[in-house]
Motif scaffolding. Structure first.
Motif, PDB file in Angstrom:
ATOM      1  N   PHE A 164       0.847  -1.262  -0.231  1.00 24.34           N
ATOM      2  CA  PHE A 164      -0.104  -0.063  -0.117  1.00 24.34           C
ATOM      3  C   PHE A 164       0.912   1.248   0.001  1.00 24.34           C
ATOM      4  O   PHE A 164       0.581   2.213  -0.823  1.00 24.34           O
ATOM      5  N   LEU A 165       1.911   1.274   0.852  1.00 26.56           N
ATOM      6  CA  LEU A 165       2.825   2.455   0.948  1.00 26.56           C
ATOM      7  C   LEU A 165       3.534   2.786  -0.156  1.00 26.56           C
ATOM      8  O   LEU A 165       3.702   3.871  -0.754  1.00 26.56           O
ATOM      9  N   GLU A 166       4.039   1.598  -0.848  1.00 18.84           N
ATOM     10  CA  GLU A 166       4.653   1.936  -2.031  1.00 18.84           C
ATOM     11  C   GLU A 166       3.703   2.508  -3.312  1.00 18.84           C
ATOM     12  O   GLU A 166       4.201   3.418  -3.943  1.00 18.84           O
ATOM     13  N   ARG A 167       2.615   1.828  -3.308  1.00 19.05           N
ATOM     14  CA  ARG A 167       1.622   2.648  -4.258  1.00 19.05           C
ATOM     15  C   ARG A 167       1.333   3.942  -3.936  1.00 19.05           C
ATOM     16  O   ARG A 167       1.241   4.886  -4.732  1.00 19.05           O
ATOM     17  N   HIS A 168       0.971   4.136  -2.769  1.00 16.68           N
ATOM     18  CA  HIS A 168       0.296   5.634  -2.389  1.00 16.68           C
ATOM     19  C   HIS A 168       1.577   6.497  -2.322  1.00 16.68           C
ATOM     20  O   HIS A 168       1.383   7.644  -2.820  1.00 16.68           O
ATOM     21  N   LEU A 169       2.807   6.133  -1.822  1.00 16.42           N
ATOM     22  CA  LEU A 169       3.533   7.218  -1.831  1.00 16.42           C
ATOM     23  C   LEU A 169       4.113   7.515  -3.273  1.00 16.42           C
ATOM     24  O   LEU A 169       4.414   8.804  -3.515  1.00 16.42           O
ATOM     25  N   THR A 170       4.151   6.457  -4.165  1.00 16.80           N
ATOM     26  CA  THR A 170       4.607   6.877  -5.482  1.00 16.80           C
ATOM     27  C   THR A 170       3.452   7.640  -6.213  1.00 16.80           C
ATOM     28  O   THR A 170       3.962   8.804  -6.723  1.00 16.80           O
ATOM     29  N   ASP A 171       2.277   7.516  -6.010  1.00 17.50           N
ATOM     30  CA  ASP A 171       1.196   8.271  -6.565  1.00 17.50           C
ATOM     31  C   ASP A 171       1.214   9.708  -5.659  1.00 17.50           C
ATOM     32  O   ASP A 171       1.186  10.740  -6.700  1.00 17.50           O
ATOM     33  N   GLU A 172       1.471   9.870  -4.589  1.00 22.71           N
ATOM     34  CA  GLU A 172       1.422  10.993  -4.150  1.00 22.71           C
ATOM     35  C   GLU A 172       2.580  11.924  -4.607  1.00 22.71           C
ATOM     36  O   GLU A 172       2.480  13.167  -4.974  1.00 22.71           O
ATOM     37  N   GLU A 173       3.728  11.382  -4.866  1.00 19.85           N
ATOM     38  CA  GLU A 173       4.878  12.085  -5.100  1.00 19.85           C
ATOM     39  C   GLU A 173       4.909  12.447  -6.702  1.00 19.85           C
ATOM     40  O   GLU A 173       4.936  13.717  -6.997  1.00 19.85           O
ATOM     41  N   ASP A 174       4.042  11.639  -7.351  1.00 19.48           N
ATOM     42  CA  ASP A 174       3.962  11.797  -8.973  1.00 19.48           C
ATOM     43  C   ASP A 174       2.811  13.049  -9.199  1.00 19.48           C
ATOM     44  O   ASP A 174       2.832  13.527  -9.958  1.00 19.48           O
TER      45      ASP A 174
END
Length: 187
Positions: A164-174
């Motif tokens: 979850f963190l990998e997906r969310h943090l990547t989306d957030e940064e992008d």
């Protein structure tokens, strides 16, 4: 439109407007990338690292490579650190950082709503992690055999959290970094 963290693969195309002009591979050299944004991204890196560490520690315990008392100590320390840090981080984002971004570029309101929705799911996952970890730690003294049994479901939760963190943090940064760079925010 609803954006489910469990089924989406990256930001939806309508939220990648600025990302197309400001892709990830150019961020570090961009003159608009200031210390505050670097620190924010550094916190994300720390969350990823601590989640991976918790997962690896749980796997070592389940594989009988780490004694129960040492695992309980590490689980308590790193689990607490991750949960408290994530709650504080995303509370600040929801109350301060995201409203600032939305005011700078209202086109991104849907993306910021999506991220805030992720935070609700994150809270639920962190609550489950906390309950399970506290139980595993208590069982180290009360019933070591059951501690091992309970560590399996905890591993599942930690694995779900790291994904979850990998997906969310990547989306957030992008979504966020191109807004910050485009509008020269956080300088």
């Amino acid at each position: 439109m609803t954006y489910d963290i469990n089924t989406r693969e990256g930001l939806p195309p309508e939220m990648r407007t600025l990302y197309r002009d400001l892709p990830r591979d150019g961020w570090l050299e961009h003159p608009g990338l200031k210390k505050a944004t670097r620190n924010w991204m550094g916190a994300h890196l720390g969350f990823r690292h601590t989640g991976a560490l918790l997962k690896a520690e749980t796997e070592r315990f389940l594989d009988k490579e780490t004694p129960a008392d040492l695992y309980a100590e590490r689980l308590g320390f790193f689990g607490h650190r991750l949960v408290v840090s994530l709650h504080g981080h995303h509370t600040w984002e929801d109350r301060s950082f995201f409203p600032e971004l939305e005011a700078a570029d209202p086109r991104f309101a849907r993306g910021l709503e999506m991220l805030e929705s992720d935070h609700v799911t994150l809270d639920e996952t962190l609550d489950r992690l906390t309950r399970q970890a506290n139980r595993v730690i208590a069982l180290e003294t009360l019933d070591p055999a059951q501690m091992t049994e309970e560590a399996g479901p905890l591993h599942d939760t930690v694995s779900a959290l790291t994904g979850f963190l990998e997906r969310h943090l990547t989306d957030e940064e992008d979504l966020v970094v191109p807004i910050v760079l485009h509008h020269r925010l956080r300088g």
